[in-house]
Scaffold this active site. Structure first.
Site, PDB file in Angstrom:
ATOM      1  N   HIS A  62      -0.422   7.867  -5.539  1.00 43.05           N
ATOM      2  CA  HIS A  62       1.001   7.770  -5.200  1.00 43.05           C
ATOM      3  C   HIS A  62       1.784   7.296  -6.408  1.00 43.05           C
ATOM      4  CE1 HIS A  62       1.416   3.318  -4.487  1.00 43.05           C
ATOM      5  NE2 HIS A  62       0.179   3.388  -4.065  1.00 43.05           N
ATOM      6  N   ASP A  64       5.109   6.241  -6.289  1.00 37.45           N
ATOM      7  CA  ASP A  64       6.117   5.217  -6.028  1.00 37.45           C
ATOM      8  C   ASP A  64       5.508   3.829  -6.165  1.00 37.45           C
ATOM      9  OD1 ASP A  64       4.604   5.639  -3.603  1.00 37.45           O
ATOM     10  OD2 ASP A  64       6.083   4.398  -2.576  1.00 37.45           O
ATOM     11  N   GLU A 117       4.358   6.197  -0.602  1.00 38.22           N
ATOM     12  CA  GLU A 117       3.218   5.536   0.028  1.00 38.22           C
ATOM     13  C   GLU A 117       3.568   4.101   0.410  1.00 38.22           C
ATOM     14  OE1 GLU A 117      -0.525   3.176   0.335  1.00 38.22           O
ATOM     15  OE2 GLU A 117       1.175   2.903  -1.028  1.00 38.22           O
ATOM     16  N   GLU A 118       4.455   3.496  -0.384  1.00 39.26           N
ATOM     17  CA  GLU A 118       4.890   2.138  -0.066  1.00 39.26           C
ATOM     18  C   GLU A 118       5.951   2.129   1.035  1.00 39.26           C
ATOM     19  OE1 GLU A 118       3.353  -0.304  -1.207  1.00 39.26           O
ATOM     20  OE2 GLU A 118       2.493   0.257  -3.144  1.00 39.26           O
ATOM     21  N   GLU A 140      -6.438   4.439  -5.649  1.00 36.49           N
ATOM     22  CA  GLU A 140      -6.040   3.071  -5.339  1.00 36.49           C
ATOM     23  C   GLU A 140      -6.922   2.121  -6.137  1.00 36.49           C
ATOM     24  OE1 GLU A 140      -3.625   1.812  -3.596  1.00 36.49           O
ATOM     25  OE2 GLU A 140      -2.867   3.539  -2.466  1.00 36.49           O
TER      26      GLU A 140
END
Length: 348
Positions: A62, A64, A117-118, A140
C-alpha cells in the site's frame, strides 16, 4: 533499478490516505523505466506487470501512509521518513525484487501499490476480482527473517443512546452514564471471552476511540465509537450478536468489519521464503499480527497461498520516529527475489 533511491524518493512523496496521487505517479514511472508494463488503474492504484502467461503472482503493497510528515533523511544505515516502515519500505522491496527477478516464462508478476489501506482499503477491495493469483505476498513490515501468516480481524462499532432531559438533581441516569455502563459491560465481557486464552492473537481486544455527547433542551444524547480487534473464533457478525445482548437502552451499529485471517505454514510460497531467508544466513520465524491488513481482504477471495512479508520493525508503525534499516531492506529484496525465482521455476 537503484533500490535505495527508489525507496528514498517514494518516501519523499508524502502520501497520507487520500493524497496518494504524486507517489502513485512516481512509482508508475519508475516501474516503466525498469521494464514493467505500468499504469494507474481505474481506482488510482499503481500497477506494474512483468512478463506474460497464464500464472499470476501478486505482490500487493500500500502506498498511503498515516498523517504526520517526517523529514526524510539518511543517518548511517537508517532512512527516516513517514512510510519507511508502514509500508513504503515493503512496497519498494516488492517492486525492486520483481525487477531483479525479471520476467519468468509462463508467469505474470504483478506489483500493486494500493490506495487507502490506512482508510477504507478501497484500493485492495477494487482488485479482488481483477486478478486471480497462484501466490500472493502482501507488503507489510515483518522483519527480513520473519514471515507473517495472519492478522486479527477488526470491527468498528457505534453505540448511541438517547434519554429525555432531566434536572441534574433528579437522580435519573444520564445518557453519558448509560454509555459508560455499556462500555464497562463490554470490557467485562471480553475478559470472560479471553479467560481461556493467553495469546493476544486469540483474544478479543476492545478500544474506545471516541466519545461525544450533546443536549438540545429536550433530549440527552451520548455516542461512542469502539474498535474491537478480533481473533479467528470471533468474526464480526458473531461479535455483534454478543454485543446486542449487553444493552437494551441504546442502539449498536456495525460500521465496518473484517474477519481475522491465518494462512498455512506448509505451502510452496512459505517453503520458498524459508529457503531464501536461510540462504541469507537467517533463522526464519513466523508471526501473527494483532493489527489488520489488506491480507485479511484478499486472501479469502484469492484462495491461494498468501503471506505478508517485508522489511521494517512494525513497532515503529505510525510513530514520529519511523525509520528503516537500509541493510535490512536490501536483505529483504534478496530474499524476495530468490523466492520469486524459486516459485516460478517450480523448485519448491
Amino acid at each position: 533499478m537503484d533500490e535505495v533511491a527508489l525507496l528514498k524518493d517514494l518516501v519523499s512523496r508524502y502520501s497520507p490516505t487520500g493524497e496518494e496521487s504524486k507517489a502513485v505517479a512516481f512509482l508508475v514511472e519508475e516501474m516503466q523505466k525498469a521494464g514493467f508494463k505500468a499504469f494507474v488503474d481505474s481506482t488510482g492504484n499503481a500497477v506494474g506487470i512483468l512478463g506474460d502467461g497464464p500464472n499470476e503472482i501478486v505482490l500487493l503493497g500500500h502506498i498511503d501512509t498515516v498523517q504526520g510528515e517526517i523529514p526524510v533523511r539518511i543517518e548511517g544505515d537508517l532512512l527516516f521518513g513517514r512510510g519507511t516502515v508502514d509500508a513504503k519500505g515493503p512496497l519498494a522491496c516488492l517492486t525492486a525484487a520483481a525487477a531483479q527477478a525479471g520476467p519468468q516464462p509462463g508467469w505474470k508478476i504483478i506489483v500493486i501499490g494500493a490506495l487507502a489501506e490506512e482508510g477504507d482499503s478501497r484500493g485492495a477491495k477494487e482488485i479482488l476480482h481483477t486478478y486471480h493469483p497462484h501466490f500472493a505476498v502482501i507488503g507489510e513490515p515483518s522483519g527480513w527473517d520473519r514471515i507473517t501468516l495472519g492478522y486479527k480481524g477488526s470491527a468498528w462499532i457505534r453505540y448511541r443512546v438517547e434519554k429525555p432531559m432531566s434536572h441534574s438533581a433528579s437522580g435519573k441516569q444520564t445518557a453519558c452514564e448509560t454509555a459508560v455502563q455499556f462500555w464497562n459491560r463490554l470490557v467485562k465481557q471480553t475478559h470472560q471471552w479471553n479467560a481461556s486464552t493467553t495469546r493476544v492473537f486469540d483474544q478479543v481486544t476492545p478500544s474506545l476511540r471516541s466519545m461525544h455527547s450533546e443536549q438540545n433542551g429536550f433530549v440527552d444524547t451520548a455516542e461512542l465509537e469502539i474498535n474491537v480487534r478480533l481473533p479467528p473464533a470471533m468474526p464480526p457478525e458473531r461479535l455483534m450478536q454478543e454485543i446486542l445482548l449487553l444493552d437494551d437502552e441504546g442502539t449498536v451499529n456495525l460500521l465496518d468489519g473484517i474477519p481475522a485471517y491465518r494462512g498455512e505454514k506448509n505451502s510452496p510460497l512459505v517453503r520458498a521464503l524459508l529457503q531464501a531467508i536461510r540462504s541469507e544466513g537467517g533463522n526464519p520465524t513466523f508471526s501473527l499480527k494483532t493489527g489488520t491488513a489488506d491480507l485479511n481482504l484478499v486472501a479469502p477471495v484469492w484462495s491461494c497461498p498468501c503471506v505478508a512479508y517485508g522489511p521494517g520493525d512494525s513497532n515503529l508503525d505510525h510513530t514520529p520516529n519511523e525509520h528503516i534499516s537500509l541493510s535490512e531492506y536490501r536483505q529483504s529484496i534478496r530474499v524476495l527475489t530468490q523466492t520469486l525465482k524459486t516459485i516460478t521455476q517450480g523448485a519448491s
